[in-house]
Design an enzyme around this catalytic site. Structure first.
Site, PDB file in Angstrom:
ATOM      1  N   LYS A 122       0.836  -1.210   0.000  1.00  0.00           N
ATOM      2  CA  LYS A 122       0.000   0.000   0.000  1.00  0.00           C
ATOM      3  C   LYS A 122       0.866   1.253   0.000  1.00  0.00           C
ATOM      4  CE  LYS A 122      -2.090  -1.017   3.936  1.00  0.00           C
ATOM      5  NZ  LYS A 122      -1.322  -2.236   4.333  1.00  0.00           N
ATOM      6  N   ARG A 154      -9.545   0.595   8.698  1.00  0.00           N
ATOM      7  CA  ARG A 154      -9.129  -0.792   8.942  1.00  0.00           C
ATOM      8  C   ARG A 154     -10.224  -1.570   9.652  1.00  0.00           C
ATOM      9  NH1 ARG A 154      -3.323   0.462   8.951  1.00  0.00           N
ATOM     10  NH2 ARG A 154      -2.014  -1.350   9.280  1.00  0.00           N
ATOM     11  N   ARG A 200      12.137  -5.384   4.761  1.00  0.00           N
ATOM     12  CA  ARG A 200      11.727  -3.989   4.599  1.00  0.00           C
ATOM     13  C   ARG A 200      12.576  -3.040   5.438  1.00  0.00           C
ATOM     14  NH1 ARG A 200       5.519  -2.015   5.061  1.00  0.00           N
ATOM     15  NH2 ARG A 200       5.677  -2.511   7.288  1.00  0.00           N
TER      16      ARG A 200
HETATM   17  P1  AMP Z   1       0.917   0.557   8.982  1.00  0.00           P
HETATM   18  O1  AMP Z   1       2.083   1.465   8.740  1.00  0.00           O
HETATM   19  O2  AMP Z   1      -0.275   0.892   8.114  1.00  0.00           O
HETATM   20  O3  AMP Z   1       1.296  -0.891   8.903  1.00  0.00           O
HETATM   21  O4  AMP Z   1       0.433   0.824  10.488  1.00  0.00           O
HETATM   22  C1  AMP Z   1       1.295   0.597  11.574  1.00  0.00           C
HETATM   23  C2  AMP Z   1       0.496   0.524  12.853  1.00  0.00           C
HETATM   24  O5  AMP Z   1      -0.187   1.769  13.088  1.00  0.00           O
HETATM   25  C3  AMP Z   1      -0.619  -0.518  12.860  1.00  0.00           C
HETATM   26  O6  AMP Z   1      -0.162  -1.824  13.169  1.00  0.00           O
HETATM   27  C4  AMP Z   1      -1.531   0.038  13.945  1.00  0.00           C
HETATM   28  O7  AMP Z   1      -1.003  -0.191  15.242  1.00  0.00           O
HETATM   29  C5  AMP Z   1      -1.458   1.546  13.692  1.00  0.00           C
HETATM   30  N1  AMP Z   1      -2.513   1.944  12.723  1.00  0.00           N
HETATM   31  C6  AMP Z   1      -2.319   2.426  11.462  1.00  0.00           C
HETATM   32  N2  AMP Z   1      -3.482   2.663  10.856  1.00  0.00           N
HETATM   33  C7  AMP Z   1      -4.452   2.309  11.742  1.00  0.00           C
HETATM   34  C8  AMP Z   1      -5.875   2.294  11.708  1.00  0.00           C
HETATM   35  N3  AMP Z   1      -6.558   2.697  10.617  1.00  0.00           N
HETATM   36  N4  AMP Z   1      -6.541   1.874  12.814  1.00  0.00           N
HETATM   37  C9  AMP Z   1      -5.884   1.494  13.930  1.00  0.00           C
HETATM   38  N5  AMP Z   1      -4.546   1.462  14.034  1.00  0.00           N
HETATM   39  C10 AMP Z   1      -3.825   1.866  12.953  1.00  0.00           C
END
Ligand code: AMP
Length: 229
Positions: A18, A94, A134
């Site tokens: 993404k 999410r 990564r």
């Molecule tokens: P990501 O970089 O999208 O993998 O997000 C890293 C972490 O941020 C996730 O594992 C969650 O702990 C938190 N996070 C990001 N987006 C969300 C969301 N929409 N709802 C809840 N937690 C989020």
């Protein structure tokens, strides 16, 4: 030229690509990326009150509360919407309550924007493999994504960001036990999110995220009707 502003919601497991696809859309199409993961990491790096509250949640692979994440998105969206470019929501919504909140927000405050949902499909084995390699730029205002072995995502200079010369490093939540937990959390919510979109008649565009990056990008443009963009 169309004045329609689209909001693209990218859904997919952690490591589905993404963020990488978002970066391409920003670089090549001039779109705006709003990544909730990046927003959270920025709070943590800046040691804000929110950052201190969510640090442990994120490290343990759990989700931040719907209310907190939604209010972050609402604020960022208000600023981004003044720009007139298409906007990508990377990692939000999410959960179903987040998806409902976004729909309410769009109909109340951002009426001119059309919602397009894009799902990047990648197997769990591929995710675990990708995330073990990564690297992300540690500059909290950049957070560009790389891979540490030969791939199109390898940086020109080892451990240095091509874009801002920031130092590259691993994300604490990319450790294998955290990744497994994040995948579990993702799969818990994915089906109910898809059911929700089906229930409101919102199409979900499916894109094979396991292909090489340039192919994912060209498939994406074709699937969202940007063939010649
Ligand atoms: P990501 O970089 O999208 O993998 O997000 C890293 C972490 O941020 C996730 O594992 C969650 O702990 C938190 N996070 C990001 N987006 C969300 C969301 N929409 N709802 C809840 N937690 C989020």
């Amino acid at each position: 030229m169309s004045t329609q502003t689209n909001i693209y919601v990218f859904i997919g497991a952690p490591g589905a690509g993404k963020g990488t696809l978002s970066h391409l859309c920003v670089q090549k199409l001039g779109w705006i990326q709003l990544s909730t993961g990046n927003m959270c990491r920025k709070h943590i790096a800046g040691q804000t009150a929110i950052g201190k509250e969510i640090d442990f949640v994120i490290k343990s692979g759990k989700l931040v509360s719907d209310e907190l994440i939604t209010s972050m998105v609402e604020q960022e969206l208000a600023t981004a919407a003044t720009n007139g470019s298409s906007i990508i929501l990377d990692g939000f919504p999410r959960t179903v309550p987040q998806a409902q909140a976004l729909c309410e927000l769009l109909s109340a405050k951002f009426k001119g924007m059309k919602l397009k949902i894009v799902r990047l499909i990648v197997s769990d084995d591929e995710v675990v493999q990708r995330l073990s390699k990564r690297l992300i730029c540690q500059n909290k205002d950049c957070q560009a994504i790389y891979a540490d072995t030969c791939s199109t995502l390898e940086p020109e200079k080892a451990l240095v960001c091509d874009l801002c010369s920031g130092e590259l490093g691993r994300r604490p939540d990319d450790a294998e036990d955290s990744v497994r937990k994040r995948l579990l959390v993702y799969h818990t919510h994915e089906q109910s999110l898809l059911d929700y979109y089906a229930s409101i008649g919102q199409p979900v565009i499916e894109c094979d995220g396991e292909k090489p990056l340039d192919k994912v990008f060209s498939d994406f443009k074709r699937l969202v009707d940007l063939g010649r963009a």
